[in-house]
Write an enzyme that holds these catalytic residues in place. Structure first.
Site, PDB file in Angstrom:
ATOM      1  N   GLY A 108      39.463  50.407  49.109  1.00  0.00           N
ATOM      2  CA  GLY A 108      39.563  49.097  49.273  1.00  0.00           C
ATOM      3  C   GLY A 108      38.069  48.833  49.135  1.00  0.00           C
ATOM      4  O   GLY A 108      37.157  47.630  49.232  1.00  0.00           O
ATOM      5  N   TYR A 144      41.210  43.527  38.345  1.00  0.00           N
ATOM      6  CA  TYR A 144      40.358  42.619  38.456  1.00  0.00           C
ATOM      7  C   TYR A 144      41.286  41.385  38.956  1.00  0.00           C
ATOM      8  O   TYR A 144      40.861  40.048  39.162  1.00  0.00           O
ATOM      9  CB  TYR A 144      39.532  42.474  37.312  1.00  0.00           C
ATOM     10  CG  TYR A 144      38.802  43.586  36.826  1.00  0.00           C
ATOM     11  CD1 TYR A 144      37.662  43.751  38.090  1.00  0.00           C
ATOM     12  CD2 TYR A 144      38.485  44.316  36.237  1.00  0.00           C
ATOM     13  CE1 TYR A 144      36.574  44.726  38.155  1.00  0.00           C
ATOM     14  CE2 TYR A 144      37.425  45.307  35.784  1.00  0.00           C
ATOM     15  CZ  TYR A 144      36.642  45.349  37.154  1.00  0.00           C
ATOM     16  OH  TYR A 144      35.889  46.791  36.957  1.00  0.00           O
TER      17      TYR A 144
END
Length: 174
Positions: A108, A144
């Site tokens: 994360g 992404y």
């Protein structure tokens, strides 16, 4: 990822720590994928102390450090007033570099750095965050795309004398 992380703007006091982290993570990520001579030429140009100090002092470049319990785990480099393709500089911010220590990838921290990038861009009234990612880096491209970036073009990135292609990707900041 615990609530103990801090993402703060880098200062010249953190120059040596940032340079060591940036250089070692760039080497870990890309050295084995590139011609050694070209890689070393790029490394010598982009990752040396004087260059980092100039970049840190530039008004349109901001570095942010992600730390947990005072341990540097990642960083970003944002460039303001640098447009590309159909994204004009007054509406966008470039995320030139984003790196997380290899041993904490998938926990994360990369997402937290992207969120910080978007927050900083929004604070400057920028609509878009954009980046270039090497076409031969499928893990980064997948990351992404997973968080909402979309490809909008390509550009050339030089590693020494070697021409490489980067995908240009963008995401709205709000």
């Amino acid at each position: 990822m615990s609530a103990k992380i801090k993402i703060q703007k880098a200062t010249l006091a953190s120059l040596d720590e940032l340079l060591f982290f940036a250089r070692s993570n760039f080497i870990h990520t890309y050295a084995h994928l590139n011609d050694p001579q070209n890689f070393q030429a790029y490394l010598n140009k982009a990752f040396f102390k004087d260059n980092f100090q100039i970049e840190m002092e530039a008004p349109n470049t901001h570095f942010y450090l992600l730390k947990k319990e005072e341990v540097l785990l990642g960083y970003i480099k944002l460039n303001f007033n640098k447009g590309i393709e159909n994204l004009i500089a007054t509406e966008s911010v470039e995320l030139e570099r984003i790196y997380v220590k290899p041993e904490v990838k998938g926990k994360g921290y990369g997402k937290a750095l992207i969120d910080k990038s978007k927050q900083v861009a929004r604070g400057e009234n920028k609509k878009w965050l954009w980046l270039g990612v090497w076409e031969n880096n499928p893990k980064a491209i997948g990351f992404y795309k997973k968080i909402g970036f979309e490809q909008f073009g390509k550009h050339i990135f030089m590693i020494g004398e070697e021409v490489q292609n980067d995908f240009l990707m963008k995401i709205q900041t709000y």
